[in-house]
Write a protein that holds these residues in place. Structure first.
Motif, PDB file in Angstrom:
ATOM      1  N   LEU A 189      -1.576  -5.281   2.896  1.00 23.63           N
ATOM      2  CA  LEU A 189      -3.053  -5.218   2.903  1.00 23.63           C
ATOM      3  C   LEU A 189      -3.540  -4.088   2.002  1.00 23.63           C
ATOM      4  O   LEU A 189      -4.576  -4.206   1.355  1.00 23.63           O
ATOM      5  N   ALA A 190      -2.769  -3.019   1.971  1.00 21.52           N
ATOM      6  CA  ALA A 190      -3.145  -1.897   1.101  1.00 21.52           C
ATOM      7  C   ALA A 190      -3.032  -2.303  -0.370  1.00 21.52           C
ATOM      8  O   ALA A 190      -3.912  -2.000  -1.174  1.00 21.52           O
ATOM      9  N   TYR A 191      -1.980  -3.022  -0.728  1.00 19.58           N
ATOM     10  CA  TYR A 191      -1.860  -3.477  -2.126  1.00 19.58           C
ATOM     11  C   TYR A 191      -3.059  -4.338  -2.510  1.00 19.58           C
ATOM     12  O   TYR A 191      -3.551  -4.276  -3.617  1.00 19.58           O
ATOM     13  N   LEU A 192      -3.498  -5.158  -1.554  1.00 13.21           N
ATOM     14  CA  LEU A 192      -4.607  -6.076  -1.848  1.00 13.21           C
ATOM     15  C   LEU A 192      -5.965  -5.370  -1.836  1.00 13.21           C
ATOM     16  O   LEU A 192      -6.970  -5.967  -2.183  1.00 13.21           O
ATOM     17  N   GLY A 193      -5.989  -4.135  -1.385  1.00 10.89           N
ATOM     18  CA  GLY A 193      -7.252  -3.406  -1.307  1.00 10.89           C
ATOM     19  C   GLY A 193      -8.042  -3.766  -0.073  1.00 10.89           C
ATOM     20  O   GLY A 193      -9.255  -3.569  -0.021  1.00 10.89           O
ATOM     21  N   SER A 194      -7.357  -4.303   0.945  1.00  8.66           N
ATOM     22  CA  SER A 194      -8.076  -4.727   2.147  1.00  8.66           C
ATOM     23  C   SER A 194      -8.099  -3.666   3.234  1.00  8.66           C
ATOM     24  O   SER A 194      -8.710  -3.873   4.273  1.00  8.66           O
ATOM     25  N   ILE A 195      -7.394  -2.573   3.033  1.00  2.18           N
ATOM     26  CA  ILE A 195      -7.626  -1.408   3.887  1.00  2.18           C
ATOM     27  C   ILE A 195      -7.924  -0.229   2.969  1.00  2.18           C
ATOM     28  O   ILE A 195      -7.481  -0.219   1.824  1.00  2.18           O
ATOM     29  N   LYS A 196      -8.671   0.687   3.485  1.00  6.43           N
ATOM     30  CA  LYS A 196      -9.196   1.737   2.614  1.00  6.43           C
ATOM     31  C   LYS A 196      -8.089   2.528   1.915  1.00  6.43           C
ATOM     32  O   LYS A 196      -7.125   2.939   2.523  1.00  6.43           O
ATOM     33  N   ASP A 197      -8.292   2.711   0.613  1.00  6.38           N
ATOM     34  CA  ASP A 197      -7.293   3.455  -0.159  1.00  6.38           C
ATOM     35  C   ASP A 197      -7.147   4.892   0.300  1.00  6.38           C
ATOM     36  O   ASP A 197      -6.082   5.473   0.173  1.00  6.38           O
ATOM     37  N   MET A 200      -4.204   5.998   2.239  1.00  5.69           N
ATOM     38  CA  MET A 200      -2.881   5.901   1.608  1.00  5.69           C
ATOM     39  C   MET A 200      -2.856   6.839   0.401  1.00  5.69           C
ATOM     40  O   MET A 200      -3.878   7.061  -0.227  1.00  5.69           O
ATOM     41  N   ASP A 201      -1.695   7.307   0.046  1.00  3.70           N
ATOM     42  CA  ASP A 201      -1.565   8.045  -1.198  1.00  3.70           C
ATOM     43  C   ASP A 201      -1.428   7.013  -2.318  1.00  3.70           C
ATOM     44  O   ASP A 201      -0.511   6.202  -2.309  1.00  3.70           O
ATOM     45  N   SER A 202      -2.373   7.040  -3.256  1.00  2.00           N
ATOM     46  CA  SER A 202      -2.410   5.948  -4.234  1.00  2.00           C
ATOM     47  C   SER A 202      -1.170   5.936  -5.125  1.00  2.00           C
ATOM     48  O   SER A 202      -0.716   4.872  -5.552  1.00  2.00           O
ATOM     49  N   GLU A 203      -0.603   7.105  -5.376  1.00  2.00           N
ATOM     50  CA  GLU A 203       0.597   7.097  -6.234  1.00  2.00           C
ATOM     51  C   GLU A 203       1.790   6.493  -5.504  1.00  2.00           C
ATOM     52  O   GLU A 203       2.563   5.724  -6.079  1.00  2.00           O
ATOM     53  N   GLU A 236      10.463   6.442 -11.387  1.00  2.00           N
ATOM     54  CA  GLU A 236      10.095   6.527 -12.810  1.00  2.00           C
ATOM     55  C   GLU A 236       9.032   5.494 -13.202  1.00  2.00           C
ATOM     56  O   GLU A 236       8.537   5.498 -14.328  1.00  2.00           O
ATOM     57  N   LEU A 237       8.718   4.592 -12.271  1.00  2.00           N
ATOM     58  CA  LEU A 237       7.878   3.454 -12.660  1.00  2.00           C
ATOM     59  C   LEU A 237       6.474   3.875 -13.124  1.00  2.00           C
ATOM     60  O   LEU A 237       5.974   3.385 -14.127  1.00  2.00           O
ATOM     61  N   LEU A 238       5.870   4.800 -12.388  1.00  2.00           N
ATOM     62  CA  LEU A 238       4.511   5.216 -12.780  1.00  2.00           C
ATOM     63  C   LEU A 238       4.542   5.959 -14.115  1.00  2.00           C
ATOM     64  O   LEU A 238       3.625   5.815 -14.930  1.00  2.00           O
ATOM     65  N   ARG A 258      -3.964   8.421 -12.708  1.00  2.00           N
ATOM     66  CA  ARG A 258      -4.728   7.382 -13.419  1.00  2.00           C
ATOM     67  C   ARG A 258      -3.918   6.079 -13.456  1.00  2.00           C
ATOM     68  O   ARG A 258      -4.456   4.996 -13.219  1.00  2.00           O
ATOM     69  N   ALA A 259      -2.634   6.221 -13.733  1.00  2.00           N
ATOM     70  CA  ALA A 259      -1.785   5.013 -13.799  1.00  2.00           C
ATOM     71  C   ALA A 259      -1.792   4.279 -12.457  1.00  2.00           C
ATOM     72  O   ALA A 259      -1.847   3.048 -12.409  1.00  2.00           O
ATOM     73  N   SER A 260      -1.760   5.041 -11.371  1.00  2.00           N
ATOM     74  CA  SER A 260      -1.707   4.384 -10.056  1.00  2.00           C
ATOM     75  C   SER A 260      -2.969   3.558  -9.818  1.00  2.00           C
ATOM     76  O   SER A 260      -2.901   2.428  -9.320  1.00  2.00           O
ATOM     77  N   HIS A 261      -4.123   4.092 -10.197  1.00  5.17           N
ATOM     78  CA  HIS A 261      -5.370   3.328 -10.003  1.00  5.17           C
ATOM     79  C   HIS A 261      -5.411   2.088 -10.896  1.00  5.17           C
ATOM     80  O   HIS A 261      -5.861   1.022 -10.472  1.00  5.17           O
ATOM     81  N   VAL A 262      -4.920   2.254 -12.111  1.00  6.80           N
ATOM     82  CA  VAL A 262      -4.911   1.115 -13.036  1.00  6.80           C
ATOM     83  C   VAL A 262      -4.001   0.010 -12.493  1.00  6.80           C
ATOM     84  O   VAL A 262      -4.362  -1.170 -12.475  1.00  6.80           O
ATOM     85  N   VAL A 263      -2.824   0.406 -12.023  1.00  3.00           N
ATOM     86  CA  VAL A 263      -1.884  -0.597 -11.495  1.00  3.00           C
ATOM     87  C   VAL A 263      -2.505  -1.335 -10.313  1.00  3.00           C
ATOM     88  O   VAL A 263      -2.480  -2.573 -10.245  1.00  3.00           O
ATOM     89  N   LEU A 264      -3.089  -0.583  -9.386  1.00  4.02           N
ATOM     90  CA  LEU A 264      -3.673  -1.231  -8.199  1.00  4.02           C
ATOM     91  C   LEU A 264      -4.831  -2.142  -8.600  1.00  4.02           C
ATOM     92  O   LEU A 264      -4.921  -3.280  -8.135  1.00  4.02           O
ATOM     93  N   ASP A 265      -5.701  -1.646  -9.481  1.00  4.21           N
ATOM     94  CA  ASP A 265      -6.846  -2.467  -9.917  1.00  4.21           C
ATOM     95  C   ASP A 265      -6.370  -3.733 -10.623  1.00  4.21           C
ATOM     96  O   ASP A 265      -6.902  -4.820 -10.381  1.00  4.21           O
TER      97      ASP A 265
END
Ligand code: G4P
Length: 284
Positions: A189-197, A200-203, A236-238, A258-265
Motif C-alpha cells: 500500500l505504501a508503494y502505491l501511495g495509499s498510506i501516507k508517505d 515511512m522513510d521514503s528512501e 546501491e539501487l538509489l 530526490r531519487a526516492s521521490h522520483v522512483v515512487l512517483d
C-alpha cells in the motif's frame, strides 16, 4: 464528496451507520486496487457485507499486469463473485460496472418481478482510501447527478443517483480501513501511495520497491534507469537511479532523497512497468 468513514476509531458508531445504510442496499461494489488486490481489501469485507450481492472491481487495471488481473478475476469467479478489471479514469468503466451490478442483482429483481414488483436496485461503492471510489462514482453518476441538481426544488438529500430506470447508486462511497497488520501487505500500500508517505522513510521504501521491481520487471527497470543492472545490490539501487538521472547535490554527493521521490512517483504513475504486487492463492 465526503466519504462515509467506516474507520475502526469509532467502531460502534460506524457499525450502526453501516447497518443503517446497508438496509437500503442490494449490491455492494467493492473496489480494489488491481495492483494489490489483497492489500487493498479490507479484512472485514466478508463479515460486513454478509448476505449482500457483491461484485468486485479491480480498478486501475491500466497500471496492473493484465495476466495477473485475469487470474484475480478467475480467483473471484471460483468463489462465486463476479469481478472485472476496470479503469475508472477510462471510458469503459461505467458500462462494465453497470453490467456487473445488474447481473449480481438479477436474482433479486427476478424474484420481485415474479411478485409483480419492478424492483429498483440500489448499490453502493466501498473500498479503502485511494482505490478510485470517487473517480468511479463520478464516472458512473456524473451526468445523471448534474441533471437532478439542476432541477429547482429538488433537494439532494440522501444522495441516490439514478443510473438506469431500475438502478440507483449511492452518491457517497463507503470508506473502509486498510489492512496494515501484515508488513508485506502494508508495504504494498505504501508503494502505491495509499498510506501516507510520512509514516515511512521514503528512501527505504523506494529502495525496497526498486529491489522488488528488479525481480518482477528487471528489463523495464533498466530501460527506465540506465545505470541500474540486474545484479545491482539493494543498497546501491538509489545511487544507480541518481547516476541515471544526474541527481547530484552541491559537492557531487548523490541526491538519493530526490531519487526516492522520483522512483515512487514514476512507479505510481505506471511509468516503470505494469506490475501486480500480489498473486491469488492457487488451488482455491
Ligand atoms: P478514493 O475515492 O477511493 O479515495 O480514490 P480517488 O477516486 O480519489 O482516486 C485516487 C487517485 O487514483 C486519483 O489520482 C485518481 O485520478 C486515480 N485513479 C482512480 N482510478 C484510476 C484508474 O483506473 N487508473 C489510474 N491510472 N488512476 C486512477 P490523484 O493523483 O489522487 O488525483 P488526480 O491527479 O486524478 O486529481
Amino acid at each position: 464528496m465526503p466519504a462515509i468513514n467506516w474507520y475502526p476509531g469509532h467502531m460502534a458508531k460506524t457499525r450502526r451507520m453501516l447497518q443503517e445504510n446497508l438496509k437500503m442496499i442490494d449490491v455492494i461494489v467493492e473496489i480494489l486496487d488491481a495492483r494489490a488486490p489483497k492489500a487493498s481489501r479490507n479484512p472485514d469485507f466478508d463479515d460486513l457485507f454478509i448476505g449482500k450481492a457483491r461484485v468486485v472491481l479491480l480498478n486501475k487495471s491500466d497500471l496492473a499486469d493484465s495476466n495477473a488481473t485475469k487470474r484475480w478475476i478467475s480467483y473471484y469467479a471460483k468463489q462465486g463473485i463476479e469481478a472485472a478489471g476496470v479503469s475508472a479514469t477510462g471510458g469503459a468503466a461505467k458500462k462494465i460496472a453497470v453490467g456487473l451490478i445488474e447481473k449480481a442483482a438479477k436474482p433479486r429483481v427476478d424474484a420481485m418481478k415474479a411478485k409483480g414488483v419492478n424492483k429498483t436496485v440500489r448499490c453502493m461503492i466501498v473500498g479503502i482510501p485511494n482505490v478510485g471510489k470517487s473517480t468511479l462514482i463520478n464516472r458512473i453518476a456524473g451526468q445523471n447527478r448534474a441533471e437532478v441538481g439542476d432541477r429547482p426544488g429538488v433537494t439532494r438529500g440522501k444522495q441516490w443517483v439514478k443510473i438506469t430506470p431500475y438502478l440507483e447508486l449511492m452518491d457517497t462511497p463507503g470508506m473502509l480501513w486498510p489492512k496494515l497488520e501484515d508488513q508485506e501487505l502494508a508495504s504494498h500500500l505504501a508503494y502505491l501511495g495509499s498510506i501516507k508517505d510520512e509514516i515511512m522513510d521514503s528512501e527505504d521504501l523506494a529502495a525496497d520497491l526498486l529491489a522488488l521491481l528488479q525481480t518482477t520487471s528487471g528489463n523495464q527497470l533498466i530501460e527506465r534507469y540506465s545505470k541500474v543492472a540486474v545484479d545491482t545490490p539493494k543498497e546501491e539501487l538509489l545511487n544507480a537511479v541518481c547516476r541515471s538521472r544526474g541527481f547530484l547535490l552541491r559537492g557531487g554527493e548523490l541526491d538519493t532523497e530526490r531519487a526516492s521521490h522520483v522512483v515512487l512517483d514514476e512507479f505510481r504513475a505506471g511509468k516503470i512497468a505494469r506490475v501486480t504486487l500480489e498473486q491469488p492463492e492457487t488451488g482455491v
